[in-house]
Design a protein around this motif. Structure first.
Motif, PDB file in Angstrom:
ATOM      1  N   GLY A   8      31.771  51.415 -34.724  1.00  0.00           N
ATOM      2  CA  GLY A   8      30.868  51.186 -33.602  1.00  0.00           C
ATOM      3  C   GLY A   8      31.599  51.040 -32.296  1.00  0.00           C
ATOM      4  O   GLY A   8      32.163  51.985 -31.781  1.00  0.00           O
ATOM      5  N   GLY A   9      31.600  49.839 -31.792  1.00  0.00           N
ATOM      6  CA  GLY A   9      32.259  49.555 -30.527  1.00  0.00           C
ATOM      7  C   GLY A   9      31.562  50.186 -29.346  1.00  0.00           C
ATOM      8  O   GLY A   9      30.374  50.507 -29.389  1.00  0.00           O
ATOM      9  N   VAL A  10      32.316  50.368 -28.282  1.00  0.00           N
ATOM     10  CA  VAL A  10      31.778  50.912 -27.038  1.00  0.00           C
ATOM     11  C   VAL A  10      31.205  52.315 -27.257  1.00  0.00           C
ATOM     12  O   VAL A  10      30.117  52.637 -26.793  1.00  0.00           O
ATOM     13  N   LEU A  11      31.929  53.133 -27.975  1.00  0.00           N
ATOM     14  CA  LEU A  11      31.465  54.505 -28.214  1.00  0.00           C
ATOM     15  C   LEU A  11      30.168  54.507 -29.022  1.00  0.00           C
ATOM     16  O   LEU A  11      29.245  55.264 -28.729  1.00  0.00           O
ATOM     17  N   GLY A  12      30.083  53.648 -30.009  1.00  0.00           N
ATOM     18  CA  GLY A  12      28.855  53.544 -30.801  1.00  0.00           C
ATOM     19  C   GLY A  12      27.668  53.140 -29.945  1.00  0.00           C
ATOM     20  O   GLY A  12      26.578  53.703 -30.074  1.00  0.00           O
ATOM     21  N   LYS A  13      27.878  52.182 -29.065  1.00  0.00           N
ATOM     22  CA  LYS A  13      26.796  51.741 -28.170  1.00  0.00           C
ATOM     23  C   LYS A  13      26.348  52.862 -27.243  1.00  0.00           C
ATOM     24  O   LYS A  13      25.188  52.931 -26.861  1.00  0.00           O
ATOM     25  N   LEU A  15      26.610  56.165 -28.050  1.00  0.00           N
ATOM     26  CA  LEU A  15      26.061  57.251 -28.859  1.00  0.00           C
ATOM     27  C   LEU A  15      24.664  56.978 -29.396  1.00  0.00           C
ATOM     28  O   LEU A  15      23.832  57.884 -29.454  1.00  0.00           O
ATOM     29  N   VAL A  16      24.411  55.748 -29.819  1.00  0.00           N
ATOM     30  CA  VAL A  16      23.137  55.441 -30.478  1.00  0.00           C
ATOM     31  C   VAL A  16      21.935  55.838 -29.634  1.00  0.00           C
ATOM     32  O   VAL A  16      21.064  56.568 -30.111  1.00  0.00           O
ATOM     33  N   PRO A  17      21.836  55.401 -28.373  1.00  0.00           N
ATOM     34  CA  PRO A  17      20.645  55.791 -27.596  1.00  0.00           C
ATOM     35  C   PRO A  17      20.539  57.313 -27.413  1.00  0.00           C
ATOM     36  O   PRO A  17      19.444  57.871 -27.437  1.00  0.00           O
ATOM     37  N   HIS A  18      21.674  57.962 -27.258  1.00  0.00           N
ATOM     38  CA  HIS A  18      21.666  59.412 -27.087  1.00  0.00           C
ATOM     39  C   HIS A  18      21.151  60.109 -28.356  1.00  0.00           C
ATOM     40  O   HIS A  18      20.348  61.030 -28.281  1.00  0.00           O
ATOM     41  N   LEU A  19      21.617  59.660 -29.508  1.00  0.00           N
ATOM     42  CA  LEU A  19      21.174  60.254 -30.763  1.00  0.00           C
ATOM     43  C   LEU A  19      19.690  59.992 -31.018  1.00  0.00           C
ATOM     44  O   LEU A  19      18.964  60.887 -31.444  1.00  0.00           O
ATOM     45  N   VAL A  20      19.245  58.768 -30.743  1.00  0.00           N
ATOM     46  CA  VAL A  20      17.827  58.437 -30.924  1.00  0.00           C
ATOM     47  C   VAL A  20      16.970  59.297 -30.011  1.00  0.00           C
ATOM     48  O   VAL A  20      15.951  59.855 -30.430  1.00  0.00           O
ATOM     49  N   GLN A  21      17.397  59.441 -28.763  1.00  0.00           N
ATOM     50  CA  GLN A  21      16.658  60.271 -27.807  1.00  0.00           C
ATOM     51  C   GLN A  21      16.644  61.734 -28.244  1.00  0.00           C
ATOM     52  O   GLN A  21      15.692  62.461 -27.980  1.00  0.00           O
ATOM     53  N   SER A  22      17.679  62.162 -28.961  1.00  0.00           N
ATOM     54  CA  SER A  22      17.750  63.539 -29.449  1.00  0.00           C
ATOM     55  C   SER A  22      16.947  63.738 -30.734  1.00  0.00           C
ATOM     56  O   SER A  22      16.955  64.827 -31.304  1.00  0.00           O
ATOM     57  N   SER A  44      14.408  53.204 -34.868  1.00  0.00           N
ATOM     58  CA  SER A  44      15.073  54.409 -35.372  1.00  0.00           C
ATOM     59  C   SER A  44      16.503  54.138 -35.811  1.00  0.00           C
ATOM     60  O   SER A  44      17.199  55.050 -36.217  1.00  0.00           O
ATOM     61  N   VAL A  45      16.940  52.877 -35.690  1.00  0.00           N
ATOM     62  CA  VAL A  45      18.324  52.529 -36.005  1.00  0.00           C
ATOM     63  C   VAL A  45      18.349  51.550 -37.182  1.00  0.00           C
ATOM     64  O   VAL A  45      17.736  50.491 -37.139  1.00  0.00           O
ATOM     65  N   LYS A  46      19.064  51.947 -38.225  1.00  0.00           N
ATOM     66  CA  LYS A  46      19.278  51.093 -39.389  1.00  0.00           C
ATOM     67  C   LYS A  46      20.747  50.683 -39.377  1.00  0.00           C
ATOM     68  O   LYS A  46      21.607  51.474 -38.992  1.00  0.00           O
ATOM     69  N   THR A  47      21.035  49.466 -39.781  1.00  0.00           N
ATOM     70  CA  THR A  47      22.420  49.008 -39.801  1.00  0.00           C
ATOM     71  C   THR A  47      22.815  48.578 -41.209  1.00  0.00           C
ATOM     72  O   THR A  47      22.001  48.077 -41.975  1.00  0.00           O
ATOM     73  N   ILE A  48      24.089  48.801 -41.522  1.00  0.00           N
ATOM     74  CA  ILE A  48      24.659  48.372 -42.792  1.00  0.00           C
ATOM     75  C   ILE A  48      25.941  47.611 -42.490  1.00  0.00           C
ATOM     76  O   ILE A  48      26.864  48.163 -41.878  1.00  0.00           O
ATOM     77  N   TRP A  49      25.968  46.373 -42.915  1.00  0.00           N
ATOM     78  CA  TRP A  49      27.128  45.519 -42.680  1.00  0.00           C
ATOM     79  C   TRP A  49      28.163  45.820 -43.747  1.00  0.00           C
ATOM     80  O   TRP A  49      27.929  45.642 -44.940  1.00  0.00           O
ATOM     81  N   LEU A  50      29.303  46.306 -43.319  1.00  0.00           N
ATOM     82  CA  LEU A  50      30.394  46.681 -44.212  1.00  0.00           C
ATOM     83  C   LEU A  50      31.218  45.434 -44.529  1.00  0.00           C
ATOM     84  O   LEU A  50      31.938  44.929 -43.680  1.00  0.00           O
ATOM     85  N   GLN A  51      31.090  44.952 -45.758  1.00  0.00           N
ATOM     86  CA  GLN A  51      31.822  43.755 -46.160  1.00  0.00           C
ATOM     87  C   GLN A  51      33.065  44.093 -46.964  1.00  0.00           C
ATOM     88  O   GLN A  51      34.050  43.390 -46.902  1.00  0.00           O
ATOM     89  N   ASP A  52      33.026  45.161 -47.726  1.00  0.00           N
ATOM     90  CA  ASP A  52      34.148  45.534 -48.581  1.00  0.00           C
ATOM     91  C   ASP A  52      34.336  47.042 -48.488  1.00  0.00           C
ATOM     92  O   ASP A  52      33.583  47.802 -49.087  1.00  0.00           O
ATOM     93  N   SER A  53      35.331  47.455 -47.730  1.00  0.00           N
ATOM     94  CA  SER A  53      35.522  48.890 -47.496  1.00  0.00           C
ATOM     95  C   SER A  53      35.959  49.647 -48.746  1.00  0.00           C
ATOM     96  O   SER A  53      35.985  50.871 -48.755  1.00  0.00           O
ATOM     97  N   MET A  54      36.297  48.937 -49.815  1.00  0.00           N
ATOM     98  CA  MET A  54      36.688  49.612 -51.045  1.00  0.00           C
ATOM     99  C   MET A  54      35.472  50.101 -51.843  1.00  0.00           C
ATOM    100  O   MET A  54      35.599  50.930 -52.724  1.00  0.00           O
ATOM    101  N   MET A  55      34.314  49.593 -51.533  1.00  0.00           N
ATOM    102  CA  MET A  55      33.104  50.003 -52.239  1.00  0.00           C
ATOM    103  C   MET A  55      32.477  51.182 -51.501  1.00  0.00           C
ATOM    104  O   MET A  55      32.324  51.135 -50.294  1.00  0.00           O
TER     105      MET A  55
END
Length: 132
Positions: A8-13, A15-22, A44-55
């Motif tokens: 995510g981060g700055v780039l994610g913030k 991108l999200v509105p642009h993708l939703v608008q598209s 239009s935005v769903k989030t998934i909290w990544l707790q264990d990157s090995m899964m």
């Protein structure tokens, strides 16, 4: 249309509105719960909290198998490449974009049916927008 963003981060913030608008329904996978909360205000935005990157379940939870677009933009080049390759090769996502800042890794992975984008924030956004 479905889009999955890993990181995510700055780039994610940006991108999200642009993708939703598209017209995309966007799913974001990230380990920063505050970031996820800040972008989940749109239905239009769903989030998934990544707790264990090995899964790998989080990719299935994100429904990457039906996504038309996968964007890996975490701060970790290696994680981005792993997730992008998984999306492209295992889940057959047609449009995969991957942030890689290391020039050697960029060169190594440039011919992998993955669009590799570089280090400048503005250049990354322009590269991603070009590939939408």
């Amino acid at each position: 249309m479905e889009a999955v963003i890993y990181g995510g981060g700055v780039l994610g913030k940006m991108l999200v509105p642009h993708l939703v608008q598209s017209g995309y329904d966007v799913t974001i996978i990230d380990s920063d719960s505050e970031f996820l909360q800040s972008v989940s205000l749109d239905s239009s935005v769903k989030t998934i909290w990544l707790q264990d990157s090995m899964m790998q379940n989080y990719l299935e939870d994100a429904r990457v198998d039906i996504a038309e677009l996968f964007i890996a933009i975490s701060e970790n080049d290696h994680a981005n490449l792993l997730e992008a390759q998984t999306a492209a090769r295992i889940y057959k996502v047609q449009n995969v974009i991957c942030l890689v800042e290391d020039p050697q890794l960029q060169h190594l992975f440039k011919d992998q049916n993955i669009t590799i984008v570089g280090s400048s924030l503005l250049a990354i956004f322009q590269d991603i927008e070009t590939n939408l």
